[in-house]
Design a protein around this motif. Structure first.
Motif, PDB file in Angstrom:
ATOM      1  N   HIS A 273     149.288  35.100  50.395  1.00  0.00           N
ATOM      2  CA  HIS A 273     147.852  34.819  50.390  1.00  0.00           C
ATOM      3  C   HIS A 273     147.406  34.205  51.716  1.00  0.00           C
ATOM      4  O   HIS A 273     146.420  34.649  52.330  1.00  0.00           O
ATOM      5  CB  HIS A 273     147.537  33.858  49.229  1.00  0.00           C
ATOM      6  CG  HIS A 273     146.078  33.559  49.068  1.00  0.00           C
ATOM      7  ND1 HIS A 273     145.594  32.670  48.140  1.00  0.00           N
ATOM      8  CD2 HIS A 273     144.994  34.008  49.733  1.00  0.00           C
ATOM      9  CE1 HIS A 273     144.286  32.603  48.230  1.00  0.00           C
ATOM     10  NE2 HIS A 273     143.888  33.412  49.197  1.00  0.00           N
ATOM     11  N   LEU A 274     148.123  33.202  52.198  1.00  0.00           N
ATOM     12  CA  LEU A 274     147.732  32.524  53.427  1.00  0.00           C
ATOM     13  C   LEU A 274     147.858  33.449  54.633  1.00  0.00           C
ATOM     14  O   LEU A 274     147.005  33.445  55.524  1.00  0.00           O
ATOM     15  CB  LEU A 274     148.573  31.258  53.642  1.00  0.00           C
ATOM     16  CG  LEU A 274     148.172  30.399  54.854  1.00  0.00           C
ATOM     17  CD1 LEU A 274     146.721  29.941  54.739  1.00  0.00           C
ATOM     18  CD2 LEU A 274     149.090  29.193  54.990  1.00  0.00           C
ATOM     19  N   TRP A 275     148.931  34.255  54.673  1.00  0.00           N
ATOM     20  CA  TRP A 275     149.094  35.159  55.807  1.00  0.00           C
ATOM     21  C   TRP A 275     147.991  36.220  55.828  1.00  0.00           C
ATOM     22  O   TRP A 275     147.418  36.520  56.879  1.00  0.00           O
ATOM     23  CB  TRP A 275     150.464  35.829  55.744  1.00  0.00           C
ATOM     24  CG  TRP A 275     150.669  36.813  56.863  1.00  0.00           C
ATOM     25  CD1 TRP A 275     150.850  38.151  56.769  1.00  0.00           C
ATOM     26  CD2 TRP A 275     150.702  36.513  58.266  1.00  0.00           C
ATOM     27  NE1 TRP A 275     150.990  38.716  58.012  1.00  0.00           N
ATOM     28  CE2 TRP A 275     150.897  37.730  58.952  1.00  0.00           C
ATOM     29  CE3 TRP A 275     150.572  35.337  58.998  1.00  0.00           C
ATOM     30  CZ2 TRP A 275     150.980  37.803  60.346  1.00  0.00           C
ATOM     31  CZ3 TRP A 275     150.656  35.407  60.388  1.00  0.00           C
ATOM     32  CH2 TRP A 275     150.849  36.630  61.048  1.00  0.00           C
ATOM     33  N   LEU A 276     147.671  36.767  54.668  1.00  0.00           N
ATOM     34  CA  LEU A 276     146.586  37.735  54.586  1.00  0.00           C
ATOM     35  C   LEU A 276     145.273  37.096  55.033  1.00  0.00           C
ATOM     36  O   LEU A 276     144.468  37.705  55.749  1.00  0.00           O
ATOM     37  CB  LEU A 276     146.457  38.261  53.155  1.00  0.00           C
ATOM     38  CG  LEU A 276     145.311  39.245  52.881  1.00  0.00           C
ATOM     39  CD1 LEU A 276     145.449  40.491  53.753  1.00  0.00           C
ATOM     40  CD2 LEU A 276     145.285  39.630  51.407  1.00  0.00           C
ATOM     41  N   HIS A 277     145.069  35.835  54.646  1.00  0.00           N
ATOM     42  CA  HIS A 277     143.856  35.121  55.037  1.00  0.00           C
ATOM     43  C   HIS A 277     143.784  34.975  56.560  1.00  0.00           C
ATOM     44  O   HIS A 277     142.718  35.160  57.161  1.00  0.00           O
ATOM     45  CB  HIS A 277     143.844  33.738  54.371  1.00  0.00           C
ATOM     46  CG  HIS A 277     142.582  32.969  54.592  1.00  0.00           C
ATOM     47  ND1 HIS A 277     141.394  33.295  53.964  1.00  0.00           N
ATOM     48  CD2 HIS A 277     142.320  31.895  55.377  1.00  0.00           C
ATOM     49  CE1 HIS A 277     140.450  32.448  54.358  1.00  0.00           C
ATOM     50  NE2 HIS A 277     140.982  31.592  55.222  1.00  0.00           N
ATOM     51  N   CYS A 278     144.920  34.664  57.198  1.00  0.00           N
ATOM     52  CA  CYS A 278     144.951  34.517  58.661  1.00  0.00           C
ATOM     53  C   CYS A 278     144.626  35.836  59.346  1.00  0.00           C
ATOM     54  O   CYS A 278     143.876  35.868  60.334  1.00  0.00           O
ATOM     55  CB  CYS A 278     146.334  34.032  59.112  1.00  0.00           C
ATOM     56  SG  CYS A 278     146.707  32.318  58.695  1.00  0.00           S
ATOM     57  N   VAL A 279     145.160  36.928  58.813  1.00  0.00           N
ATOM     58  CA  VAL A 279     144.888  38.246  59.386  1.00  0.00           C
ATOM     59  C   VAL A 279     143.404  38.570  59.282  1.00  0.00           C
ATOM     60  O   VAL A 279     142.787  39.098  60.211  1.00  0.00           O
ATOM     61  CB  VAL A 279     145.738  39.326  58.683  1.00  0.00           C
ATOM     62  CG1 VAL A 279     145.323  40.726  59.134  1.00  0.00           C
ATOM     63  CG2 VAL A 279     147.217  39.109  58.964  1.00  0.00           C
ATOM     64  N   MET A 280     142.804  38.233  58.134  1.00  0.00           N
ATOM     65  CA  MET A 280     141.389  38.518  57.923  1.00  0.00           C
ATOM     66  C   MET A 280     140.479  37.650  58.795  1.00  0.00           C
ATOM     67  O   MET A 280     139.410  38.080  59.222  1.00  0.00           O
ATOM     68  CB  MET A 280     141.031  38.302  56.444  1.00  0.00           C
ATOM     69  CG  MET A 280     141.693  39.274  55.495  1.00  0.00           C
ATOM     70  SD  MET A 280     141.137  40.970  55.785  1.00  0.00           S
ATOM     71  CE  MET A 280     141.956  41.798  54.435  1.00  0.00           C
ATOM     72  N   LYS A 281     140.910  36.415  59.069  1.00  0.00           N
ATOM     73  CA  LYS A 281     140.073  35.490  59.826  1.00  0.00           C
ATOM     74  C   LYS A 281     140.149  35.727  61.337  1.00  0.00           C
ATOM     75  O   LYS A 281     139.253  35.335  62.074  1.00  0.00           O
ATOM     76  CB  LYS A 281     140.488  34.044  59.532  1.00  0.00           C
ATOM     77  CG  LYS A 281     140.223  33.595  58.112  1.00  0.00           C
ATOM     78  CD  LYS A 281     138.737  33.451  57.818  1.00  0.00           C
ATOM     79  CE  LYS A 281     138.122  32.264  58.548  1.00  0.00           C
ATOM     80  NZ  LYS A 281     136.710  32.067  58.156  1.00  0.00           N
TER      81      LYS A 281
END
Length: 294
Positions: free
Chosen positions: A42-50
């Motif tokens: 979840h956190l890694w996907l969030h970083c990619v999106m941000k």
């Protein structure tokens, strides 16, 4: 079967309206031990999106900053709020991402942190995803994508409007200070900029190392100088523009390159250095002839 997954808004949602584009997530991540940790995913996907798709200049309470492609500003309280992951877990995962070489962090005290996704260009390239696929496949066969998508077209429609950070109190992301990066990557580096500076202005103060601060100043200046040059010449600011700027100074602004005593104060005015020339106001005044020798 493709090894690249595309995460995007549903077709019924217009990117222009939501300020969202899409990002690519490589299936190689499934081989990582982190993949079994749902919060890590979840956190890694969030970083990619941000992460920014294009470089931007933004105003913060510490002054203007260039937030480059593959970077974003955040803080732990913000990540906790945006993901629902606990503070301790966020801290632990960020430390793990750093240790595994997935991200780098630059902390600005208690204000905010700039996070850089180390291999952003490798997996979020502006060229066709099939080219990325060719590098990651062990087999020489050409991969197939379920649909043909041009990341550049969609990303150019995306307008990032949010920089919501509980630990950033006065960050303004305004259209007046956000300048789109050139579509083509520059064919030169910060080292080229410094090399031209030393070659054309050997009398000016020399520099021996390129710190992160200096690199950031070069990038910020380039964005601002390009805006000025477009107004004056209808062209972007390039390495040749930088050289022409320095050559003009070497001929018409000799006072910048000399130590001169000030009879009134008894002090000596020091010759200028790189940081002085990497100033958009100095550049504009030189272009207008306001800095010429008198």
């Amino acid at each position: 079967m493709s090894n690249v997954l595309a995460f995007r808004q549903p077709d019924t949602v217009r990117p222009e309206a939501t300020g969202k584009g899409f990002a690519l997530m490589h299936r190689q991540f499934m081989d990582s031990k982190l993949y079994k940790d749902s919060q890590a995913v979840h956190l890694w996907l969030h970083c990619v999106m941000k992460a920014n798709y294009e470089s931007k200049v933004i105003k913060t309470d510490l002054g203007e900053m260039v937030i480059g492609r593959g970077q974003f500003l955040t803080g732990r309280p913000t990540l906790v709020t945006e993901t629902g992951i606990s503070d301790n877990k966020v801290k632990s995962l960020l430390d793990t991402f750093c240790r595994m070489g997935m991200i780098t962090r630059e902390s600005y005290g208690r204000n905010f942190t700039r996070i850089t996704l180390v291999k952003y260009d490798e997996f979020q390239s502006i060229f066709n995803p099939k080219e990325i696929q060719g590098k990651s496949n062990g087999e020489p066969r050409a991969p197939r994508l379920q649909e043909v998508v041009n990341p550049t077209e969609i990303q150019e429609k995306s307008i990032t409007k949010e920089l919501t950070n509980n630990s950033i109190t006065n960050v303004i992301e305004s259209p007046s200070v956000i300048v789109k990066a050139e579509k083509k990557k520059p064919s030169f580096s910060c080292e080229d900029v410094v090399s031209a500076y030393h070659e054309i202005l050997p009398e000016a103060k020399g520099i021996r190392a390129l710190s992160d601060t200096r690199r950031n100043k070069i990038k910020t200046f380039w964005v601002k100088a390009s805006k000025i040059t477009r107004q004056l010449d209808k062209e972007p600011f390039t390495l040749d523009s930088w050289k022409a700027y320095l050559k003009y100074i070497s001929t018409n602004c000799r006072w910048m390159l000399e130590d001169r005593p000030d009879s009134r104060s008894g002090k000596t005015w020091q010759k200028k250095g790189l940081e002085y020339f990497l100033n958009d106001e100095t550049y504009l005044q030189v272009r207008e002839g306001a800095k010429d020798d008198r």
